[in-house]
Motif scaffolding. Structure first.
Motif, PDB file in Angstrom:
ATOM      1  N   GLU A 278      -3.582   9.397  11.801  1.00 29.86           N
ATOM      2  CA  GLU A 278      -2.246   9.750  11.334  1.00 29.86           C
ATOM      3  C   GLU A 278      -1.512  10.585  12.378  1.00 29.86           C
ATOM      4  O   GLU A 278      -0.312  10.391  12.623  1.00 29.86           O
ATOM      5  CB  GLU A 278      -2.332  10.512  10.010  1.00 29.86           C
TER       6      GLU A 278
ATOM      7  N   HIS B 143      -4.127   4.337   8.084  1.00 26.55           N
ATOM      8  CA  HIS B 143      -2.774   4.772   8.440  1.00 26.55           C
ATOM      9  C   HIS B 143      -2.118   3.801   9.428  1.00 26.55           C
ATOM     10  O   HIS B 143      -0.898   3.639   9.422  1.00 26.55           O
ATOM     11  CB  HIS B 143      -2.809   6.177   9.023  1.00 26.55           C
TER      12      HIS B 143
ATOM     13  N   GLU C 129     -11.654  11.101  13.323  1.00 24.55           N
ATOM     14  CA  GLU C 129     -11.746  10.134  12.220  1.00 24.55           C
ATOM     15  C   GLU C 129     -12.543  10.711  11.055  1.00 24.55           C
ATOM     16  O   GLU C 129     -12.257  10.401   9.902  1.00 24.55           O
ATOM     17  CB  GLU C 129     -12.387   8.828  12.706  1.00 24.55           C
TER      18      GLU C 129
ATOM     19  N   SER D 190     -14.501   5.296   3.488  1.00 19.23           N
ATOM     20  CA  SER D 190     -13.068   5.343   3.754  1.00 19.23           C
ATOM     21  C   SER D 190     -12.843   5.498   5.246  1.00 19.23           C
ATOM     22  O   SER D 190     -13.744   5.880   6.003  1.00 19.23           O
ATOM     23  CB  SER D 190     -12.408   6.494   2.986  1.00 19.23           C
ATOM     24  N   GLU D 191     -11.616   5.228   5.677  1.00 16.44           N
ATOM     25  CA  GLU D 191     -11.286   5.149   7.098  1.00 16.44           C
ATOM     26  C   GLU D 191      -9.835   5.535   7.325  1.00 16.44           C
ATOM     27  O   GLU D 191      -8.957   5.087   6.600  1.00 16.44           O
ATOM     28  CB  GLU D 191     -11.467   3.698   7.575  1.00 16.44           C
ATOM     29  N   ASP D 192      -9.575   6.332   8.369  1.00 18.84           N
ATOM     30  CA  ASP D 192      -8.174   6.659   8.602  1.00 18.84           C
ATOM     31  C   ASP D 192      -7.460   5.611   9.448  1.00 18.84           C
ATOM     32  O   ASP D 192      -6.265   5.738   9.721  1.00 18.84           O
ATOM     33  CB  ASP D 192      -8.004   8.065   9.170  1.00 18.84           C
TER      34      ASP D 192
ATOM     35  N   GLY E  27      -7.373  12.745   0.835  1.00 19.06           N
ATOM     36  CA  GLY E  27      -8.035  12.262   2.034  1.00 19.06           C
ATOM     37  C   GLY E  27      -7.369  11.003   2.552  1.00 19.06           C
ATOM     38  O   GLY E  27      -6.146  10.874   2.548  1.00 19.06           O
ATOM     39  N   TYR E  28      -8.176  10.049   2.939  1.00 17.19           N
ATOM     40  CA  TYR E  28      -7.644   8.813   3.518  1.00 17.19           C
ATOM     41  C   TYR E  28      -7.257   7.836   2.420  1.00 17.19           C
ATOM     42  O   TYR E  28      -7.927   7.748   1.386  1.00 17.19           O
ATOM     43  CB  TYR E  28      -8.675   8.168   4.436  1.00 17.19           C
TER      44      TYR E  28
ATOM     45  N   GLN F 128      -9.261   7.428  19.591  1.00 13.72           N
ATOM     46  CA  GLN F 128      -8.852   8.395  18.569  1.00 13.72           C
ATOM     47  C   GLN F 128      -9.905   9.445  18.244  1.00 13.72           C
ATOM     48  O   GLN F 128     -11.029   9.118  17.870  1.00 13.72           O
ATOM     49  CB  GLN F 128      -8.517   7.630  17.287  1.00 13.72           C
TER      50      GLN F 128
ATOM     51  N   THR G 163      -7.876   1.313   2.675  1.00 13.37           N
ATOM     52  CA  THR G 163      -7.731   0.492   3.879  1.00 13.37           C
ATOM     53  C   THR G 163      -7.560  -0.958   3.457  1.00 13.37           C
ATOM     54  O   THR G 163      -8.474  -1.542   2.852  1.00 13.37           O
ATOM     55  CB  THR G 163      -8.955   0.622   4.797  1.00 13.37           C
TER      56      THR G 163
ATOM     57  N   GLY H 226      -8.210  13.379  10.234  1.00 11.90           N
ATOM     58  CA  GLY H 226      -6.943  12.648  10.202  1.00 11.90           C
ATOM     59  C   GLY H 226      -6.344  12.350  11.554  1.00 11.90           C
ATOM     60  O   GLY H 226      -5.127  12.384  11.730  1.00 11.90           O
TER      61      GLY H 226
ATOM     62  N   ASP I 150     -12.664   5.021  17.510  1.00 14.07           N
ATOM     63  CA  ASP I 150     -12.739   6.447  17.216  1.00 14.07           C
ATOM     64  C   ASP I 150     -13.797   7.092  18.103  1.00 14.07           C
ATOM     65  O   ASP I 150     -14.745   6.437  18.545  1.00 14.07           O
ATOM     66  CB  ASP I 150     -13.010   6.705  15.735  1.00 14.07           C
TER      67      ASP I 150
END
Length: 390
Positions: A138, A335, A131, A330-332, A293-294, A128, A297, A135, A73
């Motif tokens: 995604e 996805h 993060e 939390s972490e995207d 939200g996310y 990415q 994971t 999002g 990220d």
């Protein structure tokens, strides 16, 4: 794989360049340009995003084989950095307080290592944005990052540095749930405004909002299995503008964390039900809204075991530890792991001379990261891809 002094210096230089120019959200033009410059001459297939400043790079080996995805990220946080130095943030109000500049430099290093190693198959490098709540993962999935090599990856891996809690150089992870889901709930109470000297002529939503904020934990404790934990934190109570007026509206904001879909649903339902009851008792109305939200994971057990074995073989037994329980963040990347089996690992990066137990944590204005782990992070990225494709 060779990760000598010059290699490490190059990663430090890139990381510091990125640290000076932190950018927020999905649009990171200067960061994207720096990554593209760093990858220039590597022979990778490069593609940039349409709805965000992402970079997708594909390395195709000379021998046929499947594809593996590696993620870093790139975005920063809306925080003003504390302290001074030669490479502190040049953008007031923005800071790489979560180490994403470290991740990006590591993934560039991995690309260089893998180009020399010539793996069988393909490696997708996923750089990415967004993060930190926007999002970006995604969006990159929607834009086709999982099809960038022509076929879906057989595995996906991500690393995340930690400024506190862990000693520098220690990799940690666990199979199954490794990070929680995150949501934001807002409770908007509406009554009738009036003069503060005559509160009986108004219907104040403030009392209901305060009562709801105080009742959250009791409501959640009574509704959710204690062996499937959740976290509900009141992060804001807002009402009123004048000190001599009863406001017509009051709002409570909550940050919610959970580790299963069932607990996530029961927590939200319990809070909404409690808020409705309190609003009725105070003669006001309430509207509850949840911004999803996310998701949770989840690490694939086999890929996590493979990643743990790789760390031990490359760096030594003492360099890996299994987390006893999920982390509350939390972490995207969730996805990606919802689509592809893989593993998410954390890497201790507490600077030398600081106690991990008291060091400034990620997301703080004083967060500092040990650049000494850059080469190890790049090497692990590369080893995971190379060994998984062999």
């Amino acid at each position: 794989m060779h990760t000598g002094t010059r290699f490490h210096r190059d990663l430090v230089r890139l990381r510091r360049t990125l640290h000076r120019i932190p950018e927020l959200g999905l649009r990171l033009p200067r960061t994207q340009e720096a990554v593209l410059d760093a990858l220039d001459g590597t022979g990778l297939e490069l593609r940039t995003g349409e709805g965000l400043s992402s970079v997708t790079a594909v390395l195709r080996g000379s021998r046929p084989g499947p594809a593996v995805l590696l993620r870093a990220d790139m975005d920063a946080l809306p925080i003003t950095e504390e302290g001074e130095g030669p490479f502190v943030s040049q953008h007031p109000g923005a800071m790489h307080a979560c180490g994403h500049d470290m991740h990006t430099a590591m993934l560039v290093g991995a690309a260089r290592l893998l180009r020399e190693a010539d793996p069988a198959g393909s490696v997708v490098f996923m750089f990415q944005p967004g993060e930190e709540g926007a999002g970006g993962a995604e969006l990159m999935v929607r834009e086709g990052v999982l099809e960038a090599a022509g076929e879906r990856p057989v595995a996906a891996y991500a690393l995340h540095v930690v400024a506190s809690m862990l000693p520098s150089g220690l990799f940690v992870s666990r199979p199954g749930v490794v990070l929680g889901a995150s949501d934001t709930m807002r409770l908007a109470f509406t009554g009738a405004g009036g003069h503060s000297a005559m509160p009986h002529t108004a219907r104040s939503p403030v009392h209901a909002a305060c009562a709801a904020a105080n009742a959250v934990h009791t409501a959640v404790d009574a509704a959710v299995d204690p062996f499937d934990p959740v976290v509900a934190t009141v992060t804001g109570v807002h009402a009123g503008e004048a000190d001599n007026a009863v406001p017509a509206r009051a709002e409570v904001t909550l940050s919610l964390r959970s580790y299963s879909a069932q607990a996530r649903g029961r927590m939200c339902e319990a809070i909404e039900r409690t808020a409705r009851g309190i609003a009725s008792a105070h003669g006001v109305e309430v509207e509850a809204g949840t911004d999803r939200g996310y998701p949770v994971t989840r690490n694939d057990p086999q890929e996590t075991a493979f990643a743990a074995a790789t760390v031990r073989e490359v760096f030594g037994e003492e360099r890996y530890a299994r987390l006893p329980r999920p982390l509350p963040a939390s972490e995207d990347f969730a996805h990606v792991l919802d689509e592809v089996p893989g593993a998410y690992l954390s890497l201790g990066a507490c600077p030398a001379g600081r106690d991990p137990a008291t060091a400034a944590p990620n997301h703080s204005a004083g967060a500092r990261f040990d650049e000494g782990v850059l080469s190890d992070g790049a090497r692990l990225y590369a080893e995971l891809a190379l060994r998984r494709l062999t």
